[in-house]
Design an enzyme around this catalytic site. Structure first.
Site, PDB file in Angstrom:
ATOM      1  N   ARG A  73       0.838  -1.185   0.000  1.00 29.46           N
ATOM      2  CA  ARG A  73       0.000   0.000   0.000  1.00 29.46           C
ATOM      3  C   ARG A  73       0.881   1.247   0.000  1.00 29.46           C
ATOM      4  O   ARG A  73       1.927   1.284   0.636  1.00 29.46           O
ATOM      5  CB  ARG A  73      -0.910   0.043   1.242  1.00 29.46           C
ATOM      6  CG  ARG A  73      -2.139  -0.836   1.130  1.00 29.46           C
ATOM      7  CD  ARG A  73      -2.998  -0.757   2.364  1.00 29.46           C
ATOM      8  NE  ARG A  73      -2.318  -1.311   3.519  1.00 29.46           N
ATOM      9  CZ  ARG A  73      -1.723  -0.612   4.469  1.00 29.46           C
ATOM     10  NH1 ARG A  73      -1.739   0.718   4.424  1.00 29.46           N
ATOM     11  NH2 ARG A  73      -1.121  -1.204   5.464  1.00 29.46           N
ATOM     12  N   TYR A 201      -1.694  -3.396  -6.901  1.00 27.07           N
ATOM     13  CA  TYR A 201      -1.417  -4.095  -5.641  1.00 27.07           C
ATOM     14  C   TYR A 201      -2.682  -4.211  -4.771  1.00 27.07           C
ATOM     15  O   TYR A 201      -3.395  -3.208  -4.575  1.00 27.07           O
ATOM     16  CB  TYR A 201      -0.298  -3.395  -4.843  1.00 27.07           C
ATOM     17  CG  TYR A 201      -0.247  -3.951  -3.436  1.00 27.07           C
ATOM     18  CD1 TYR A 201       0.294  -5.226  -3.216  1.00 27.07           C
ATOM     19  CD2 TYR A 201      -0.818  -3.289  -2.358  1.00 27.07           C
ATOM     20  CE1 TYR A 201       0.268  -5.795  -1.947  1.00 27.07           C
ATOM     21  CE2 TYR A 201      -0.848  -3.852  -1.091  1.00 27.07           C
ATOM     22  CZ  TYR A 201      -0.302  -5.102  -0.900  1.00 27.07           C
ATOM     23  OH  TYR A 201      -0.353  -5.678   0.347  1.00 27.07           O
ATOM     24  N   LYS A 210      -9.562  -2.557   2.269  1.00 32.11           N
ATOM     25  CA  LYS A 210      -9.228  -1.421   3.114  1.00 32.11           C
ATOM     26  C   LYS A 210     -10.036  -0.173   2.741  1.00 32.11           C
ATOM     27  O   LYS A 210     -10.486   0.577   3.608  1.00 32.11           O
ATOM     28  CB  LYS A 210      -7.721  -1.125   3.047  1.00 32.11           C
ATOM     29  CG  LYS A 210      -6.858  -2.250   3.641  1.00 32.11           C
ATOM     30  CD  LYS A 210      -7.279  -2.560   5.022  1.00 32.11           C
ATOM     31  CE  LYS A 210      -6.538  -3.579   5.850  1.00 32.11           C
ATOM     32  NZ  LYS A 210      -5.449  -4.350   5.490  1.00 32.11           N
ATOM     33  N   HIS A 230      -9.818  -2.625  12.093  1.00 30.15           N
ATOM     34  CA  HIS A 230      -8.750  -3.454  11.515  1.00 30.15           C
ATOM     35  C   HIS A 230      -8.442  -4.587  12.494  1.00 30.15           C
ATOM     36  O   HIS A 230      -7.416  -4.571  13.166  1.00 30.15           O
ATOM     37  CB  HIS A 230      -7.520  -2.572  11.288  1.00 30.15           C
ATOM     38  CG  HIS A 230      -6.432  -3.194  10.472  1.00 30.15           C
ATOM     39  ND1 HIS A 230      -5.123  -2.772  10.526  1.00 30.15           N
ATOM     40  CD2 HIS A 230      -6.438  -4.203   9.573  1.00 30.15           C
ATOM     41  CE1 HIS A 230      -4.384  -3.482   9.699  1.00 30.15           C
ATOM     42  NE2 HIS A 230      -5.148  -4.358   9.117  1.00 30.15           N
ATOM     43  N   SER A 252      -0.577  -3.731  10.314  1.00 34.30           N
ATOM     44  CA  SER A 252      -0.281  -4.619   9.196  1.00 34.30           C
ATOM     45  C   SER A 252       0.978  -5.441   9.466  1.00 34.30           C
ATOM     46  O   SER A 252       1.981  -4.920   9.946  1.00 34.30           O
ATOM     47  CB  SER A 252      -0.091  -3.797   7.932  1.00 34.30           C
ATOM     48  OG  SER A 252      -1.246  -3.036   7.687  1.00 34.30           O
ATOM     49  N   CYS A 254       1.583  -7.713  11.676  1.00 30.72           N
ATOM     50  CA  CYS A 254       1.940  -7.885  13.089  1.00 30.72           C
ATOM     51  C   CYS A 254       1.251  -9.091  13.712  1.00 30.72           C
ATOM     52  O   CYS A 254       1.181  -9.202  14.934  1.00 30.72           O
ATOM     53  CB  CYS A 254       1.629  -6.629  13.869  1.00 30.72           C
ATOM     54  SG  CYS A 254       2.743  -5.270  13.459  1.00 30.72           S
ATOM     55  N   ASP A 281      -8.671  -9.882   9.375  1.00 27.97           N
ATOM     56  CA  ASP A 281      -8.217  -8.528   9.029  1.00 27.97           C
ATOM     57  C   ASP A 281      -9.221  -7.427   9.382  1.00 27.97           C
ATOM     58  O   ASP A 281      -8.814  -6.346   9.770  1.00 27.97           O
ATOM     59  CB  ASP A 281      -7.886  -8.466   7.537  1.00 27.97           C
ATOM     60  CG  ASP A 281      -6.975  -7.302   7.180  1.00 27.97           C
ATOM     61  OD1 ASP A 281      -5.963  -7.098   7.883  1.00 27.97           O
ATOM     62  OD2 ASP A 281      -7.275  -6.585   6.198  1.00 27.97           O
ATOM     63  N   ARG A 379       2.045 -12.103  -1.050  1.00 27.91           N
ATOM     64  CA  ARG A 379       0.803 -12.522  -0.378  1.00 27.91           C
ATOM     65  C   ARG A 379       0.076 -13.602  -1.166  1.00 27.91           C
ATOM     66  O   ARG A 379       0.439 -13.914  -2.302  1.00 27.91           O
ATOM     67  CB  ARG A 379      -0.115 -11.312  -0.190  1.00 27.91           C
ATOM     68  CG  ARG A 379       0.488 -10.287   0.766  1.00 27.91           C
ATOM     69  CD  ARG A 379      -0.515  -9.308   1.295  1.00 27.91           C
ATOM     70  NE  ARG A 379       0.120  -8.426   2.276  1.00 27.91           N
ATOM     71  CZ  ARG A 379      -0.320  -8.247   3.526  1.00 27.91           C
ATOM     72  NH1 ARG A 379      -1.391  -8.871   3.952  1.00 27.91           N
ATOM     73  NH2 ARG A 379       0.304  -7.436   4.342  1.00 27.91           N
TER      74      ARG A 379
END
Ligand code: GTP
Ligand code: SPV
Ligand code: MN
Length: 595
Positions: A73, A201, A210, A230, A252, A254, A281, A379
């Site tokens: 991002r 992306y 998001k 989130h 993100s 983590c 998420d 990913r």
């Protein structure tokens, strides 16, 4: 492809208008059928947009590579476009709607020439659930279509639900020239509109994720009195059948995905816990008539981090991604399977790296650094339904009741393994004062600590001081609010080694959290909140270094007073808008630390 009759005039007019601007060669409506999906896969394979993987070993799986400067991002190119700058707040990039439409419009003009414009009607949340929201994404990327089919509920059922006049978020995306200098991710919360151009992306282009489910949804949620967060959602089932559900916000990369589907550690086997994954998420949460907080995951897929995913760290994900998965920016092996740093198996002797170049272990780049086989933010997109721990309540329209909320970050120092806030207001302060080290999930400097309230810094679609106010108000409306905790799996010793083994061992901490939530265990009061007595953490089968638990729970008052200065600096940006309650909590913490 099936021809769909569109009854919704506003939708039709908008699609026509966007098509006049983008000038696609043709328009294709996505109906959500298997037949159409197969056709699109074939087309994308023929054009080279995706590579079909070994169908015996990885049935239904494909590989895609993004441009090397389009791998995460781009927060500096992401804008909240409200009429007043104040409403975007000090932490968002802001542009006026007029300027934003003009600037991006210039890039969108003719951007889809000689391409197809796909129209994707999608629902975030089960179609028709009181939680759910509908969006329609226009895109010139088959990769986006195929990913949206995994991540959201797509097709005719959504159009039927919209009927003649239903509300929907207008989502426009074009790869255009994939030029980073002409890349913009724009949100118009007041128009319920998203424009994204120049990227391919995930987080920039799967607009249901998001962009809609956090930035636009958080704006809507404040008006409609609910929360868009989130957060992962998981259930921990005890042998007596009771399931305690947890929602946890970590920034993100983590550990949300890993925690959401953990396998109980060997030492706790006898306790027979069973884990249920609801989401990894995003959580949409509402106060129900019983006075407690209920949550759904609006998505139907995981967009997970590949590196370090293996049978030891995350066996459930390894099982999930064996079929129906789209891999992005990983290594292609000669046998048509994939690999990444920290994957199962030996390091392959050769392959094609994430940039499409021949790769061998030990190859060095111009700076004599080892060349990565997979990008650090590579990913996979994969259906939740394929996960062995997928919750049986995924399709339920009312979601699951949340017993505990957890905030967490990546902090090498300072924050203990776990602590509990004194009450909801203090918990909101804990969330608002959160910080974490930067990861590969965002373009920026790795490892630098930044403040990231509720892990929402890059995702809050309005002024964060109003967001804090909304959290405080939400607490007042619940008769049974969940307790709020903070965790840190990433504290290190003086040699920089993780003090806590993490991953499945985290269940030992979740166990304490759930016991605290149901009032079954005492705790030790400290200046920052409640922490466990060591003897209340079940350490069966886990041997740590001698002083590891002491170090993991150490509260260094001097360091915390330094942290307070950083929190103050962060809060001060909001000037008069910051809720007074947060300053009260700040003062109270300061006082406790000085006692
Ligand atoms: P986003 O998808 O970006 O929102 O990230 P996420 O929060 O879902 O993160 P994810 O679970 O994919 O974890 C990212 C990285 O964190 C993994 O590559 C792991 O190496 C690491 N990680 C996850 N859990 C733990 C843990 O308990 N301990 C340690 N040390 N590392 C962990
Ligand atoms: C994150 O960065 O938090 C993600 C991946 O979950 S993305 O969808 O790209 O935002
Ligand atoms: Mn995320």
């Amino acid at each position: 492809m099936a021809k769909i009759q569109i009854q919704h005039k506003r939708l039709k007019d908008w699609v026509d208008k966007m098509a006049r601007m983008c000038e696609p060669e043709r328009i294709v409506w996505i109906d959500g059928s298997e037949v159409q999906k197969k056709q699109l896969e074939q087309e994308a394979v023929s054009s080279g947009e995706i590579i079909q993987l070994n169908q015996e070993k990885l049935p239904g799986c494909f590989l895609h590579r993004t441009a090397p400067d389009d791998v995460a991002r781009t927060e500096h190119l992401t804008f909240i476009c409200t009429k007043r700058k104040r409403d975007a707040g000090p932490n968002n990039n802001w542009m006026s709607p007029q300027a934003a439409y003009r600037k991006a419009g210039a890039i969108f003009i003719g951007a889809m020439k000689e391409r197809t414009m796909y129209v994707i009607p999608f629902s975030m949340g089960p179609v028709g659930s009181p939680f759910s929201k509908v969006g329609v994404e226009l895109t010139d990327s088959i990769y986006v279509v195929l990913n949206m089919l995994i991540m959201t509920r797509v097709g005719s059922a959504v159009l039927m639900h919209l009927d003649k006049d239903g509300e929907f978020t207008k989502c426009l995306h074009s790869k255009a020239q994939l030029d980073i200098n002409k890349r913009l991710i724009l949100h118009f919360p007041e128009d319920n509109t998203i424009w994204s151009v120049g990227s391919g992306y995930g987080g920039n282009v799967l607009l249901g994720k998001k962009c809609l489910s956090l930035r636009i949804a958080s704006f809507i949620a404040r008006k409609e009195h609910w929360l868009a967060e989130h957060m992962l959602i998981m259930g921990v089932e005890e042998p007596n059948g009771h399931i305690g559900y947890i929602a946890a916000a970590f920034p993100s990369a983590c550990g949300k995905t890993n925690l959401a589907m953990l396998v109980p550690p060997q030492g706790l086997k006898v306790k027979n816990y069973r884990i249920w994954t609801v989401g990894d998420d995003i959580a949409w949460m509402r106060i129900d008539s019983d006075g407690s907080l209920w949550a759904i995951n609006p998505e139907t897929g995981f967009f997970g981090v590949a590196p370090s995913t293996n049978s030891k760290t995350n066996p459930n994900m390894v099982a999930t991604i064996k079929k129906d998965t789209i891999y992005t920016n990983v290594l292609l092996k000669p046998d048509g399977t994939v690999w990444w740093e920290g994957a199962d198996g030996d390091v392959p002797q050769e392959g094609i790296d994430w940039q499409g170049r021949a790769w061998k272990p030990g190859s060095l780049d111009a700076n004599r650094e080892p060349i990565k086989a997979a990008h650090a933010n590579s990913r996979f997109t994969t259906p939740i339904a394929n996960c062995p721990t997928a919750s049986y309540r995924l399709e339920q329209h009312h979601g699951v009741p949340i017993s505990a909320i957890i905030f967490g970050g990546r902090r090498a120092h300072l924050t203990p393994l776990v602590y509990e806030s004194f009450n909801w207001q203090h918990g909101v302060f804990v969330g608002a004062a959160m910080a974490s080290e930067l990861t590969a999930a965002q373009v920026g400097k790795l490892g630098e600590v930044r403040r990231d309230p509720m892990a929402m810094l890059p995702f809050c679609g309005y002024n964060m001081s109003d967001y804090f106010r909304h959290w405080l108000d939400t607490g007042k409306c619940m008769t049974k609010p969940p307790k709020i905790f903070h965790v840190n799996w990433f504290r290190t010793d003086k040699n920089g080694k993780f003090l806590w083994p993490g991953f499945r061992e985290n269940l030992r901490i979740l166990e304490w959290i759930l016991q605290r939530s149901s009032g079954k265990v005492r705790a030790k009061e400290t200046a920052i909140g409640y922490i466990p007595f060591h003897s209340d953490i079940d350490m069966t089968g886990l041997v740590l270094g001698e002083d590891a638990l002491d170090e993991l729970f150490a509260i260094n008052k001097k360091d915390w007073l330094e942290e307070l200065k950083r929190i103050k600096k962060f809060f001060k940006q909001f000037k008069k808008d910051l809720p007074e309650e947060l300053w009260q909590e700040y003062e109270a913490l300061s006082k406790r630390l000085k006692e």
